[in-house]
Design a protein around this motif. Structure first.
Motif, PDB file in Angstrom:
ATOM      1  N   ALA A 151       0.551 -15.414  -9.189  1.00 13.57           N
ATOM      2  CA  ALA A 151       0.958 -16.739  -8.693  1.00 13.57           C
ATOM      3  C   ALA A 151      -0.022 -17.807  -9.158  1.00 13.57           C
ATOM      4  N   GLY A 152      -1.298 -17.478  -9.183  1.00  5.78           N
ATOM      5  CA  GLY A 152      -2.295 -18.436  -9.631  1.00  5.78           C
ATOM      6  C   GLY A 152      -2.124 -18.824 -11.082  1.00  5.78           C
ATOM      7  N   GLU A 153      -1.785 -17.842 -11.925  1.00  7.44           N
ATOM      8  CA  GLU A 153      -1.562 -18.143 -13.338  1.00  7.44           C
ATOM      9  C   GLU A 153      -0.377 -19.086 -13.514  1.00  7.44           C
ATOM     10  N   VAL A 154       0.702 -18.838 -12.772  1.00  7.13           N
ATOM     11  CA  VAL A 154       1.880 -19.704 -12.871  1.00  7.13           C
ATOM     12  C   VAL A 154       1.523 -21.135 -12.454  1.00  7.13           C
ATOM     13  N   LEU A 155       0.806 -21.276 -11.357  1.00 11.88           N
ATOM     14  CA  LEU A 155       0.406 -22.611 -10.902  1.00 11.88           C
ATOM     15  C   LEU A 155      -0.469 -23.311 -11.942  1.00 11.88           C
ATOM     16  N   ASP A 156      -1.390 -22.571 -12.543  1.00 11.44           N
ATOM     17  CA  ASP A 156      -2.274 -23.161 -13.554  1.00 11.44           C
ATOM     18  C   ASP A 156      -1.492 -23.606 -14.789  1.00 11.44           C
ATOM     19  N   LEU A 157      -0.518 -22.802 -15.213  1.00  9.78           N
ATOM     20  CA  LEU A 157       0.276 -23.148 -16.389  1.00  9.78           C
ATOM     21  C   LEU A 157       1.084 -24.430 -16.149  1.00  9.78           C
ATOM     22  N   PHE A 158       1.677 -24.544 -14.972  1.00 10.37           N
ATOM     23  CA  PHE A 158       2.466 -25.732 -14.653  1.00 10.37           C
ATOM     24  C   PHE A 158       1.570 -26.962 -14.521  1.00 10.37           C
ATOM     25  N   ALA A 159       0.396 -26.762 -13.943  1.00 12.09           N
ATOM     26  CA  ALA A 159      -0.525 -27.892 -13.789  1.00 12.09           C
ATOM     27  C   ALA A 159      -1.013 -28.392 -15.139  1.00 12.09           C
ATOM     28  N   ALA A 160      -1.333 -27.473 -16.045  1.00  7.64           N
ATOM     29  CA  ALA A 160      -1.826 -27.858 -17.364  1.00  7.64           C
ATOM     30  C   ALA A 160      -0.776 -28.623 -18.151  1.00  7.64           C
TER      31      ALA A 160
END
Length: 247
Positions: A151-160
């Motif tokens: 879940a953290g990776e998905v959030l980071d990808l969307f934020a970037a």
């Protein structure tokens, strides 16, 4: 349909032919086919089926779907800001971790302002991720131990990629089959799983396939209101969604 419902603020009720959805990991156009079957021509969005496999693109075209051959990390055939929704689902773990930021940035590029991106995969450590690593890698022709998502990776990808209104959810994504009796419905389930995952080494071992499915997911057998038998295995998927910035 749950994934497509996330493509519009009004959910499924907002799906219509004027909506353009780019499926960047379309395979043989499965999502397009399901949408067309359930919604009908009057409500089915227009799909751009995109895949890096020429074989899959050919399958789409053979079945009368619009399809183009390109990578999810570089959808060069699609101009900037031209689609209403982008879907990246089921094969997302095939994209190497180092290339995932480029794929999400590409989704942002082709979306119109306010358009929605939906990313679907299976969570690291989940039964489905372990199924791929343990069973598919062992019993298919080629290894299939690709890194899944957190879940953290998905959030980071969307934020970037500067998406707004980002959410990450876990949704049910089961396999469900119905048949006239328990034996036939279990055979349908086993045959489908062998074909879907390419478990060629288990093709003649139905009971072994069913035992593995029960071990990793649990098989539930029930009766429908029409008296048919239903076999269900429960999978949960990790789904991120976000809206491209309007400003």
């Amino acid at each position: 349909m749950d994934l497509l419902g996330k493509m519009h603020p009004n959910g499924r009720n907002g799906l219509c032919p004027s909506l353009i959805i780019c499926d960047l990991l379309a395979g043989d156009g499965y999502v397009n086919k399901v949408a067309r079957r359930i919604l009908g021509a009057a409500r089915c969005p227009a799909f751009i089926n995109s895949d890096i496999s020429q074989f899959m693109v050919d399958r789409c075209i053979r079945d009368g779907l619009f399809a183009i051959w390109q990578s999810a990390t570089n959808p060069f055939w699609i101009r900037d800001g031209s689609v209403d929704g982008v879907l990246m689902a089921y094969g997302t773990h095939h994209i190497p971790r180092a290339q995932r930021p480029a794929a999400v940035q590409a989704a942002a590029r082709v979306l119109r302002p306010g358009g929605i991106f939906v990313l679907h995969d299976f969570e690291v450590g989940s039964p489905t991720a372990r199924w791929f690593a343990d069973v598919v890698s062992t019993h298919s022709v080629t290894p299939h131990d690709y890194p899944h998502f957190t879940a953290g990776e998905v959030l980071d990808l969307f934020a970037a990629a500067q998406f707004d209104e980002v959410t990450v959810q876990r949704i049910t994504d089961p396999f469900v089959f119905q048949g006239r009796d328990e034996e036939s419905v279990l055979q349908l389930l086993a045959d489908y799983v062998v074909k879907m995952y390419g478990l060629v080494k288990l093709r003649a071992h139905t009971q072994r396939v069913l035992a593995l499915l029960d071990e990793y997911f649990g098989i539930e057998i029930t009766r429908t209101s029409h008296g048919e038998f239903e076999a269900r295995i429960a999978r949960n998927a990790l789904v991120g969604s976000g809206r491209r910035c309007i400003g």
